[in-house]
Motif scaffolding. Structure first.
Motif, PDB file in Angstrom:
ATOM      1  N   GLY A  20      -1.423  -2.001  -6.375  1.00 22.94           N
ATOM      2  CA  GLY A  20      -2.061  -1.811  -4.337  1.00 22.94           C
ATOM      3  C   GLY A  20      -3.251  -2.663  -4.219  1.00 22.94           C
ATOM      4  O   GLY A  20      -3.287  -2.926  -3.609  1.00 22.94           O
ATOM      5  N   VAL A  73       1.049  -1.500  -0.127  1.00 24.55           N
ATOM      6  CA  VAL A  73       0.430   0.059   0.502  1.00 24.55           C
ATOM      7  C   VAL A  73       1.378   1.265  -0.254  1.00 24.55           C
ATOM      8  O   VAL A  73       0.548   2.332  -0.545  1.00 24.55           O
ATOM      9  CB  VAL A  73      -1.040   0.018   1.302  1.00 24.55           C
ATOM     10  CG1 VAL A  73      -1.629   1.223   1.173  1.00 24.55           C
ATOM     11  CG2 VAL A  73      -1.764  -1.086   1.888  1.00 24.55           C
ATOM     12  N   GLN A 133      -0.960   3.060  -9.519  1.00 30.82           N
ATOM     13  CA  GLN A 133      -1.331   2.769  -8.159  1.00 30.82           C
ATOM     14  C   GLN A 133      -2.306   1.494  -8.026  1.00 30.82           C
ATOM     15  O   GLN A 133      -1.982   0.784  -7.115  1.00 30.82           O
ATOM     16  CB  GLN A 133      -1.774   3.969  -7.862  1.00 30.82           C
ATOM     17  CG  GLN A 133      -0.479   5.022  -8.168  1.00 30.82           C
ATOM     18  CD  GLN A 133      -0.911   6.197  -7.775  1.00 30.82           C
ATOM     19  OE1 GLN A 133      -1.847   6.680  -8.052  1.00 30.82           O
ATOM     20  NE2 GLN A 133      -0.818   6.962  -6.145  1.00 30.82           N
ATOM     21  N   SER A 183      -2.952  -5.676  -2.633  1.00 30.24           N
ATOM     22  CA  SER A 183      -3.154  -5.935  -0.925  1.00 30.24           C
ATOM     23  C   SER A 183      -3.856  -6.699   0.367  1.00 30.24           C
ATOM     24  O   SER A 183      -3.883  -7.153   1.153  1.00 30.24           O
ATOM     25  CB  SER A 183      -2.900  -4.331  -0.549  1.00 30.24           C
ATOM     26  OG  SER A 183      -3.926  -3.338  -0.736  1.00 30.24           O
TER      27      SER A 183
END
Length: 418
Positions: free
Chosen positions: A187, A110, A183, A190
Motif C-alpha cells: 500500500g 489502499v 501491507q 499509493s
C-alpha cells in the motif's frame, strides 16, 4: 468633460483581456511529467502481487484458486475499462476522467491493505485494475491532443516509465515486506498516486479539457469513423492481442518451462528477469529509431520476428541459449506494445478517434491475452508437457509477423495512404 487622453485611457481599459495559452515548451514538459507520474502507478500494483504472492496467501488465509483469480482479474478489467472508457472520456473530458481514475487507482491500492480479507483484497484489485484499464486507453488521446509533434517520444517515455517502475517494485516489495510488513510494502506505493493526482489537476486547470474537441477539417479525413468496421483497427487489435498473449504466458510460465528442460530453479528465475529487463532497452531503442525517422513497418516486423525466434528457440533448443530466447521475447513484446500505443495516435485524425481506436484494440487485445495463461496451463495439465501449447504459441507468433507488416503500413485508420 473628457479629454482625448481620457478617452484613450478608457478605451484601453475597456479592451477584453486576451487569454495567453501556455507555450508549447511548457505544455510539452507538463504533459511529459503528467504521463510519467501516471506511468509510475500503472504496473507496480499488479506485478507487486506476483512477487509477494506467498506472503499475501498466508496473511489472508486464501487458497491457490483465489490467488489465481487475483492474477486473472487484471486482463478482464483492462478489457472492460478499454471498452467503456472512450465514451466516458468523450462525455466528461479525458483529463477529468483520468483524474477520477487515478483517485480510484490510489483508493484501490489502499483498500486492499486496510481491509485485510479476501473480499477486501479482491475489491481493491478490481477497482485499481479497472482504473488502469481506463488509463491504458486514454493515455494515447491525451498525447495526441496535447503534444502532436512529440507522439513517439512521450509515448516511449510513458511506456518506459511503466516498465522501469514495475521492475523496481517487483524487486523491492518482498524484502520491503520483511522490514515493514506486507501491507505497507503493497500500500505504500499509493503515495505515487497522490503526486499523480496533483499534477493532473494542475494540468487540467492550465490546459483545460479535451471533451469539446473541434471536428477535423475535411482535408484531414473523415471525423466520424466506426473503428469496429475498419480493417486497420482489427489488425492492430489482433497484433496487440497476440503480443499480450505471449507476454502474459511467458511471464507466468517461463521458469516452469525451463525447469522442465532441466534448468535449475534459480537459473530459470534469472531468465524471467532477463525477459523483463529487456523491456527498457527495447523501448529506448525503438523510441530513438522512430524519432530518427526509421520506417515503422521495418521495426514492427523485426519485433514480431524477435518473438518468433524466441519462442522457437525456447521450444526446440537446449537451455544453453535460454538467455537469448528470453531476451528476444522480452524485446519483441515491449517493442510491439510501445509501437501499438504510438499507432493509436499516429494513425487517427482526431483525439476522439485515437481514444476509440485505443479502447477497441485494447478490449479485443486483452480478451485474446486472457486465454494465453489460461489455455497454456490447461493444455500443459492435459498433455503433461509443454510441447502443444508452445507449438500453438509459435504458430500465433508467425501469424503476427504478417499482421505486423499490415498494421504498420503508412495508412490512416480509414485505410487512406499517408
Amino acid at each position: 468633460m473628457s479629454t482625448p487622453s481620457d478617452l484613450q485611457s478608457n478605451s484601453h481599459l475597456d479592451k477584453p483581456k486576451v487569454y495567453n495559452p501556455p507555450s508549447c515548451k511548457f505544455t510539452f514538459w507538463l504533459v511529459l511529467c503528467a504521463m510519467i507520474l501516471l506511468g509510475t502507478n500503472m504496473r507496480g500494483p499488479i506485478v507487486a502481487l506476483g512477487s509477494i504472492k506467498p506472503v499475501v496467501e498466508a496473511a489472508l488465509n486464501i487458497s491457490g484458486t483465489q490467488i489465481g483469480w487475483l492474477g486473472a482479474v487484471p486482463m478482464l478489467t483492462f478489457a472492460v475499462g478499454a471498452l467503456i472508457s472512450p465514451a466516458i472520456g468523450k462525455r466528461f473530458g479525458i483529463e477529468n476522467t483520468l483524474i477520477v481514475m487515478i483517485v480510484m487507482l490510489t483508493f484501490g491500492m489502499v483498500l486492499r491493505v486496510v481491509v485485510p480479507t479476501w473480499i477486501g483484497f479482491l475489491s481493491g484489485t478490481v477497482i485499481l485494475t479497472l482504473a488502469i484499464g481506463f488509463a491504458n486507453t486514454l493515455a494515447a488521446p491525451v498525447i495526441k491532443e496535447r503534444t502532436p509533434n512529440n507522439i513517439p517520444l512521450i509515448t516511449g517515455l510513458f511506456s518506459l516509465t511503466m516498465t522501469v517502475t514495475a521492475g523496481i517494485v517487483a524487486g523491492v516489495v518482498l524484502p520491503l515486506s520483511e522490514r515493514v510488513g506486507w501491507q505497507w510494502a503493497l500500500g505504500g506505493w499509493s503515495f505515487l498516486g497522490i503526486f499523480a493526482i496533483a499534477i493532473w489537476i494542475f494540468l487540467r486547470i492550465r490546459l483545460g479539457s479535451s471533451s469539446n474537441q473541434a471536428v477535423a477539417p475535411v482535408e484531414q479525413g473523415p471525423s466520424k469513423i466506426s473503428v469496429w468496421r475498419t480493417a486497420f483497427a482489427w489488425q492492430i487489435a489482433v497484433f496487440m492481442g497476440i503480443q499480450s498473449l505471449l507476454y502474459y504466458t511467458v511471464a507466468s510460465f517461463l521458469p516452469a518451462i525451463l525447469s522442465s528442460k532441466g534448468m535449475s530453479e534459480i537459473q530459470a528465475g534469472q531468465m524471467a528477469s532477463v525477459f523483463q529487463f529487456m523491456a527498457p532497452v527495447a523501448i529506448i531503442t525503438l523510441t530513438w529509431l522512430v524519432n530518427r525517422g526509421r520506417p515503422i513497418q521495418a521495426l514492427a516486423v523485426l519485433a514480431a520476428v524477435f518473438n518468433v525466434i524466441g519462442i522457437l528457440g525456447l521450444s526446440y533448443t537446449s537451455t544453453d541459449w535460454a538467455w537469448l530466447w528470453s531476451a528476444l521475447m522480452g524485446a519483441g513484446c515491449s517493442a510491439i506494445f510501445t509501437l501499438s500505443m504510438m499507432l493509436f495516435s499516429l494513425r487517427t485524425y482526431t483525439t476522439n478517434q485515437a481514444s476509440e481506436l485505443s479502447g477497441m484494440a485494447q478490449f479485443v487485445g486483452y480478451i485474446i491475452a486472457f486465454f494465453g495463461p489460461l489455455g497454456t496451463g490447461w493444455l500443459n495439465e492435459a498433455t503433461d508437457n509443454w510441447d502443444l501449447p508452445l507449438l500453438i504459441i509459435l504458430i500465433l507468433m508467425i501469424l503476427n509477423v504478417g499482421i505486423a507488416w499490415l498494421v504498420s503500413r503508412p495508412v490512416m485508420v480509414d485505410g487512406k495512404k499517408i
